[in-house]
Write a protein that holds these residues in place. Structure first.
Motif, PDB file in Angstrom:
ATOM      1  N   HIS A  53       0.860  -1.183   0.000  1.00 57.05           N
ATOM      2  CA  HIS A  53       0.000   0.000   0.000  1.00 57.05           C
ATOM      3  C   HIS A  53       0.898   1.235   0.000  1.00 57.05           C
ATOM      4  N   PRO A  54       1.448   1.596  -1.149  1.00 52.46           N
ATOM      5  CA  PRO A  54       2.370   2.740  -1.200  1.00 52.46           C
ATOM      6  C   PRO A  54       1.717   4.048  -0.790  1.00 52.46           C
ATOM      7  N   GLU A  55       0.384   4.119  -0.826  1.00 54.65           N
ATOM      8  CA  GLU A  55      -0.293   5.345  -0.413  1.00 54.65           C
ATOM      9  C   GLU A  55      -0.139   5.606   1.090  1.00 54.65           C
ATOM     10  N   HIS A  56       0.305   4.607   1.839  1.00 53.43           N
ATOM     11  CA  HIS A  56       0.521   4.797   3.271  1.00 53.43           C
ATOM     12  C   HIS A  56       1.870   5.454   3.566  1.00 53.43           C
ATOM     13  N   LEU A  57       2.673   5.687   2.516  1.00 52.70           N
ATOM     14  CA  LEU A  57       3.883   6.497   2.634  1.00 52.70           C
ATOM     15  C   LEU A  57       3.515   7.935   2.312  1.00 52.70           C
ATOM     16  N   LEU A  58       3.713   8.834   3.260  1.00 54.73           N
ATOM     17  CA  LEU A  58       3.257  10.214   3.136  1.00 54.73           C
ATOM     18  C   LEU A  58       4.311  11.136   2.544  1.00 54.73           C
ATOM     19  N   TYR A  59       5.559  10.692   2.448  1.00 49.45           N
ATOM     20  CA  TYR A  59       6.629  11.500   1.887  1.00 49.45           C
ATOM     21  C   TYR A  59       6.893  11.110   0.438  1.00 49.45           C
ATOM     22  N   GLY A  60       7.227  12.095  -0.391  1.00 49.40           N
ATOM     23  CA  GLY A  60       7.683  11.839  -1.747  1.00 49.40           C
ATOM     24  C   GLY A  60       9.180  11.573  -1.770  1.00 49.40           C
ATOM     25  N   LYS A  61       9.716  11.299  -2.964  1.00 45.96           N
ATOM     26  CA  LYS A  61      11.132  10.953  -3.097  1.00 45.96           C
ATOM     27  C   LYS A  61      12.042  12.084  -2.621  1.00 45.96           C
ATOM     28  N   GLU A  62      11.677  13.323  -2.944  1.00 44.79           N
ATOM     29  CA  GLU A  62      12.524  14.444  -2.553  1.00 44.79           C
ATOM     30  C   GLU A  62      12.574  14.594  -1.029  1.00 44.79           C
ATOM     31  N   GLU A  63      11.429  14.419  -0.376  1.00 49.35           N
ATOM     32  CA  GLU A  63      11.400  14.534   1.069  1.00 49.35           C
ATOM     33  C   GLU A  63      12.161  13.388   1.740  1.00 49.35           C
ATOM     34  N   LEU A  64      12.057  12.183   1.175  1.00 49.66           N
ATOM     35  CA  LEU A  64      12.826  11.056   1.700  1.00 49.66           C
ATOM     36  C   LEU A  64      14.318  11.339   1.617  1.00 49.66           C
ATOM     37  N   ALA A  65      14.738  11.878   0.461  1.00 48.74           N
ATOM     38  CA  ALA A  65      16.149  12.192   0.280  1.00 48.74           C
ATOM     39  C   ALA A  65      16.592  13.292   1.244  1.00 48.74           C
ATOM     40  N   ARG A  66      15.756  14.295   1.444  1.00 45.80           N
ATOM     41  CA  ARG A  66      16.100  15.394   2.340  1.00 45.80           C
ATOM     42  C   ARG A  66      16.276  14.904   3.771  1.00 45.80           C
ATOM     43  N   ARG A  67      15.435  13.956   4.166  1.00 45.77           N
ATOM     44  CA  ARG A  67      15.489  13.435   5.528  1.00 45.77           C
ATOM     45  C   ARG A  67      16.462  12.271   5.681  1.00 45.77           C
ATOM     46  N   GLY A  68      17.011  11.784   4.571  1.00 48.34           N
ATOM     47  CA  GLY A  68      17.959  10.680   4.646  1.00 48.34           C
ATOM     48  C   GLY A  68      17.329   9.361   5.033  1.00 48.34           C
ATOM     49  N   ILE A  69      16.093   9.118   4.553  1.00 46.91           N
ATOM     50  CA  ILE A  69      15.383   7.877   4.872  1.00 46.91           C
ATOM     51  C   ILE A  69      15.354   6.982   3.639  1.00 46.91           C
ATOM     52  N   ALA A  70      15.873   5.766   3.760  1.00 50.35           N
ATOM     53  CA  ALA A  70      15.851   4.809   2.654  1.00 50.35           C
ATOM     54  C   ALA A  70      14.463   4.174   2.542  1.00 50.35           C
ATOM     55  N   LEU A  71      14.167   3.614   1.378  1.00 53.63           N
ATOM     56  CA  LEU A  71      12.888   2.950   1.131  1.00 53.63           C
ATOM     57  C   LEU A  71      13.137   1.617   0.447  1.00 53.63           C
ATOM     58  N   TYR A  72      12.552   0.551   1.001  1.00 54.80           N
ATOM     59  CA  TYR A  72      12.683  -0.791   0.426  1.00 54.80           C
ATOM     60  C   TYR A  72      11.312  -1.444   0.315  1.00 54.80           C
ATOM     61  N   GLU A  73      11.045  -2.053  -0.826  1.00 56.24           N
ATOM     62  CA  GLU A  73       9.904  -2.961  -0.954  1.00 56.24           C
ATOM     63  C   GLU A  73      10.452  -4.363  -0.743  1.00 56.24           C
ATOM     64  N   ILE A  74       9.913  -5.059   0.254  1.00 58.93           N
ATOM     65  CA  ILE A  74      10.523  -6.314   0.680  1.00 58.93           C
ATOM     66  C   ILE A  74       9.504  -7.452   0.690  1.00 58.93           C
ATOM     67  N   ASP A  75       9.980  -8.639   1.061  1.00 57.21           N
ATOM     68  CA  ASP A  75       9.179  -9.855   0.897  1.00 57.21           C
ATOM     69  C   ASP A  75       8.568 -10.372   2.190  1.00 57.21           C
ATOM     70  N   ARG A  76       8.539  -9.563   3.230  1.00 61.04           N
ATOM     71  CA  ARG A  76       7.839  -9.989   4.448  1.00 61.04           C
ATOM     72  C   ARG A  76       6.346  -9.703   4.309  1.00 61.04           C
ATOM     73  N   GLY A  77       5.559 -10.242   5.229  1.00 65.05           N
ATOM     74  CA  GLY A  77       4.155  -9.906   5.267  1.00 65.05           C
ATOM     75  C   GLY A  77       3.941  -8.530   5.870  1.00 65.05           C
ATOM     76  N   GLY A  78       2.742  -7.991   5.674  1.00 63.73           N
ATOM     77  CA  GLY A  78       2.391  -6.727   6.303  1.00 63.73           C
ATOM     78  C   GLY A  78       2.524  -5.538   5.373  1.00 63.73           C
ATOM     79  N   ASP A  79       2.334  -4.372   5.948  1.00 62.65           N
ATOM     80  CA  ASP A  79       2.283  -3.116   5.208  1.00 62.65           C
ATOM     81  C   ASP A  79       3.572  -2.332   5.467  1.00 62.65           C
ATOM     82  N   ILE A  80       3.471  -1.026   5.564  1.00 61.13           N
ATOM     83  CA  ILE A  80       4.648  -0.180   5.714  1.00 61.13           C
ATOM     84  C   ILE A  80       4.983   0.043   7.190  1.00 61.13           C
ATOM     85  N   THR A  81       6.285   0.098   7.490  1.00 58.07           N
ATOM     86  CA  THR A  81       6.723   0.444   8.833  1.00 58.07           C
ATOM     87  C   THR A  81       8.048   1.178   8.754  1.00 58.07           C
TER      88      THR A  81
END
Length: 230
Positions: A53-81
């Protein structure tokens, strides 16, 4: 005897830890390594599980980069954390025999080990019937998301991914404000420091959870840690 190998990895990039999990899963599958519990902190990271559910991520790419937060789509169960400094992350890599396998019971055991640990600090942790994880009232203190990897050399599965326990109060604001955690917007998050009003060391929490983990899962005294690399 049923031994568990434990290792404190300090602070590690998410991708490096993920690659290490994959390597150790293969070794455990081939019976070249005992079941293993990796304990660590991550650099700031959002992970999106198989619910996607990518809509549960509230930051765009530029904001992620500004804050230094990495993003991974992974193979575990569940949503975003969120994973980041101030949070104890545990990756149990355990072989589960297919005979009598109860995958839901595995999740409940992870929760139980965390609940027992929280009790040491006078915190009453519990469960919400509709959600996985550990809660204190209506606030989530630990997220859980796992994968069951089908073993190739024997009948059963090797677990990967695991739990993230909020220890430091800063973690509540550093990353969770940029997501709808696990897609649950009606409840918030909390931490051990917030609930106790005391300063808590993440590595100490890692040390203290090991006896409860071995008790709940029925392991003997953990094997001494060794240095691991991906």
């Amino acid at each position: 005897m049923n031994f568990l190998h434990t290792d404190w990895l300090s602070r590690l990039d998410y991708g490096e830890a993920w690659d290490l999990q994959k390597k150790l899963i293969q070794e455990i599958d081939r019976e070249e390594r005992n079941d293993t519990l990796l304990l660590l902190e991550h650099t700031p990271t959002y992970t999106i599980g198989s619910d996607r559910h990518p809509e549960h991520l509230l930051y765009g790419k530029e904001e992620l980069a500004r804050r230094g937060i990495a993003l991974y789509e992974i193979d575990r169960g569940g949503d975003i954390t969120y994973h980041g400094p101030g949070q104890l992350v545990g990756y149990p890599l355990l072989y589960l025999d297919a005979v009598g396998l109860d995958l839901h019971a595995y999740l409940r055991k992870l929760e139980e080990a965390i609940i027992k640990l929280l009790a040491d600090f006078g915190i009453v942790g519990g469960r919400k019937q509709e959600y996985t994880g550990v809660w204190v009232g209506d606030l989530k203190i630990a997220a859980i998301g796992v994968k069951f990897n089908k073993a190739r050399t024997r009948r059963g599965f090797v677990t990967s991914h695991g739990f993230a326990l909020n220890v430091k109060k800063d973690v509540e604001q550093e990353g969770f404000q940029g997501i709808i955690p696990c897609g649950i917007d009606e409840y918030g998050v909390t931490s051990i420091e917030t609930l106790t009003g005391s300063e808590i060391n993440v590595e100490e929490i890692g040390r203290r959870i090991v006896p409860y983990f071995t008790e709940v899962f029925g392991y003997s005294i953990p094997i001494a840690a060794e240095t691991l690399s991906s």
